[in-house]
Design an enzyme around this catalytic site. Structure first.
Site, mmCIF file in Angstrom:
data_model
loop_
_atom_site.group_PDB
_atom_site.id
_atom_site.type_symbol
_atom_site.label_atom_id
_atom_site.label_comp_id
_atom_site.label_asym_id
_atom_site.label_seq_id
_atom_site.Cartn_x
_atom_site.Cartn_y
_atom_site.Cartn_z
ATOM 1 N N LYS A 105 0.837 -1.195 0.000
ATOM 2 C CA LYS A 105 0.000 0.000 0.000
ATOM 3 C C LYS A 105 0.880 1.256 0.000
ATOM 4 C CE LYS A 105 -3.937 -1.802 2.624
ATOM 5 N NZ LYS A 105 -4.956 -1.595 1.583
ATOM 6 N N ARG B 51 -10.270 -11.500 2.096
ATOM 7 C CA ARG B 51 -11.095 -12.583 1.530
ATOM 8 C C ARG B 51 -10.387 -13.922 1.601
ATOM 9 N NH1 ARG B 51 -11.456 -9.428 -4.101
ATOM 10 N NH2 ARG B 51 -11.139 -7.654 -2.718
HETATM 11 N N1 BES Z 1 -8.164 -3.602 4.320
HETATM 12 C C1 BES Z 1 -8.274 -3.251 2.952
HETATM 13 C C2 BES Z 1 -9.545 -2.489 2.647
HETATM 14 C C3 BES Z 1 -9.660 -1.112 3.248
HETATM 15 C C4 BES Z 1 -9.231 -0.008 2.556
HETATM 16 C C5 BES Z 1 -10.281 -0.938 4.472
HETATM 17 C C6 BES Z 1 -9.363 1.254 3.094
HETATM 18 C C7 BES Z 1 -10.407 0.328 5.015
HETATM 19 C C8 BES Z 1 -9.970 1.425 4.333
HETATM 20 C C9 BES Z 1 -8.270 -4.505 2.098
HETATM 21 O O1 BES Z 1 -7.503 -5.543 2.569
HETATM 22 C C10 BES Z 1 -7.736 -4.111 0.770
HETATM 23 O O2 BES Z 1 -6.597 -3.734 0.717
HETATM 24 N N2 BES Z 1 -8.538 -4.234 -0.280
HETATM 25 C C11 BES Z 1 -8.112 -3.875 -1.591
HETATM 26 C C12 BES Z 1 -8.657 -4.903 -2.557
HETATM 27 C C13 BES Z 1 -8.098 -4.778 -3.933
HETATM 28 C C14 BES Z 1 -6.633 -5.129 -3.936
HETATM 29 C C15 BES Z 1 -8.868 -5.690 -4.848
HETATM 30 C C16 BES Z 1 -8.668 -2.501 -1.911
HETATM 31 O O3 BES Z 1 -9.794 -2.189 -1.509
HETATM 32 O O4 BES Z 1 -7.955 -1.729 -2.522
HETATM 33 MN MN MN Z 2 -5.492 -5.376 2.009
#
Ligand code: BES
Ligand code: MN
Ligand code: ZN
Length: 486
Positions: free
Chosen positions: A270, A344
């Site tokens: 990230k 997931r």
């Molecule tokens: N924990 C994150 C989702 C999230 C993002 C929660 C911002 C709270 C605030 C999750 O694990 C994630 O990173 N999801 C990705 C999925 C993508 C790679 C398909 C996302 O939402 O970018």
């Molecule tokens: Mn994530």
């Protein structure tokens, strides 16, 4: 804070009387305070609009020292949602002046349900009185020695109001405990710490058994998707199981919480901006903890299994790579497209694991997709489900508890985004479209055998003040409703 009933206004001395005032209406009953309201209207041009709140000091009444007037706006417009805002305003007026003994009068309002009002005064006061100062060397905690009295003019209502007080105390304490856990920083709050907190706060007894699946057990049974997420963490992953069993005859309701104690994204790392927020990626797990705490204290006659799927998504030379293929507990293979779609992966193995409990309903709660914040914003939870009846029940619990949830469609049109060339499915779509739905589509491959709902709380679980405790109130209301129907 302490909450009490007052049946006779003249019984006690109060530092402060809190009054709810409609816009441009003077109460036609003959309470002594009418003359002060009239004075305020004249002197301060006070109208009683929403957010128009004033204090009148030293009113020199026998048993009341100060008066707080809370504007309630137009009588015909007042509804429960507006009233919750009025309660919030009341809390900040009391806090600002640090009054200790407060009498609240609310029987002059057209919302007649005194149980509802009492319950929501307490829940709202406790929510806004919250602060997390465990890591501050200087604690500036608001002194918690306030005594709140609710004026109830009919004594025969006391039992019902006492019930409201007790229930609200239990529920707000459960929410507080959940927020405390969720706000705890990720260098302390790992899987083991969560287990420790649960053992400390929810005691094993005839109705409750707490256990866990550790790394060894997960390996043994083949939870490779779950383990792939935790590969680079020096903290052991734990799936903590809280089994609340008060009704032997019924199939259990299963609640699963995503408990990623920190989400770096893994190799699909990230951006550093706001990465610290990802300590809140265990919000689903902390909600499940709060819910189980509450129902065990309310002693609901129901079977619930809470599972906190805890792990940490870190990075090092052992990390799962984008492109890796893993075999899940269900035997389905998954091609990892993005290691940041880790929630997931832990959930899918738990969703397979719970088949053995023969569940009645399954609900998972997860900060699963950033897309959820984009589509519904910070105040609305997302609901996706494979069962209409379950959806109806959750939505009505959301309305009753005054917490928002909105259903997104789980159409199978988007399953095609998860097609993999070399494995059974990909862990995420490569298009940015409908991220919340495609995440639920992924989960739905593993939930064919039972009635299931997925709640994405990525938008609602925390804000600039930290954890919110969402969606505890909705799920507790949902469980209370199930319990009441029996
Ligand atoms: N924990 C994150 C989702 C999230 C993002 C929660 C911002 C709270 C605030 C999750 O694990 C994630 O990173 N999801 C990705 C999925 C993508 C790679 C398909 C996302 O939402 O970018
Ligand atoms: Mn994530
Ligand atoms: Zn995550």
């Amino acid at each position: 804070m302490k909450y009490n009933i007052e049946n006779n206004i003249n019984n006690n001395k109060y530092e402060c009387l809190l009054l709810n005032i409609y816009q441009n209406i003077i109460d036609n009953n003959n309470f002594f305070y009418n003359k002060y309201i009239l004075k305020a209207k004249k002197k301060y041009n006070y109208k009683g609009k929403i957010n128009e709140n004033i204090i009148i000091n030293n009113i020199n009444n026998n048993n009341i020292d100060n008066l707080i007037l809370i504007g309630c706006g137009k009588k015909e417009k007042l509804n429960k949602k507006i009233f919750l805002n009025i309660i919030k305003n009341s809390f900040y007026m009391i806090k600002k002046n640090n009054y200790k003994n407060i009498l609240i009068i609310f029987n002059n309002l057209n919302i007649k349900n005194n149980y509802w009002k009492t319950f929501n005064y307490i829940n709202t006061f406790e929510y806004y009185n919250y602060n997390f100062n465990k890591f501050k060397t200087k604690k500036y905690n608001l002194k918690n020695n306030k005594n709140i009295y609710f004026y109830i003019n009919k004594k025969k209502e006391n039992n019902n109001i006492n019930l409201a007080i007790n229930n609200a105390k239990i529920i707000s304490l459960g929410i507080k405990k959940s927020r405390d856990l969720c706000n705890t920083p990720p260098n302390i709050c790992n899987s083991k710490y969560i287990y420790k907190i649960i053992k400390k706060n929810i005691k094993n007894n005839n109705n409750i058994k707490i256990s866990y699946l550790n790394k060894k057990k997960m390996k043994e049974i083949g939870m490779n998707a779950y383990l792939s997420v935790n590969k680079s963490s020096s903290n052991e992953p734990l799936a903590i199981i809280i089994n609340y069993n008060k009704n032997n005859k019924e199939k259990p309701i299963i609640l699963i919480g995503k408990g990623i104690t920190f989400d770096t994204g893994g190799i699909s790392i990230k951006p550093s901006n706001k990465m610290w927020d990802m300590k809140y990626d265990m919000s689903g797990a902390s909600s499940v903890y709060g819910i189980l705490y509450i129902i065990s204290k309310l002693k609901l006659n129901i079977n619930v299994i809470g599972i906190l799927a805890c792990a940490e998504n870190m990075i090092d030379k052992n990390s799962t790579r984008p492109g890796d293929v893993i075999k899940t507990l269900s035997k389905k293979t998954v091609e990892i497209i993005n290691t940041d779609a880790e929630g997931r992966l832990i959930l899918c193995d738990i969703l397979s694991y719970i088949n053995k409990f023969n569940p009645y309903y399954v609900i998972d709660i997860a900060t699963l997709t950033g897309a959820c914040l984009i589509s519904l914003g910070p105040k609305i939870n997302a609901l996706l489900t494979n069962n209409k009846k379950l959806s109806k029940k959750i939505i009505s619990a959301s309305k009753e508890s005054m917490n928002n949830i909105w259903e997104l469609p789980l159409f199978n049109e988007y399953n095609k985004y998860l097609k993999s060339n070399i494995a059974d499915i990909k862990n995420c779509s490569e298009t940015p479209y409908a991220g919340t739905i495609t995440a639920a589509c992924f989960l739905s491959y593993f939930t064919k055998k039972y009635k299931w709902a997925h709640i994405d709380i990525a938008g609602t679980a925390y804000n600039k003040n930290g954890s919110t405790g969402q969606p505890i109130c909705i799920i507790v209301q949902f469980l209370i409703n199930l319990f009441n129907k029996k």
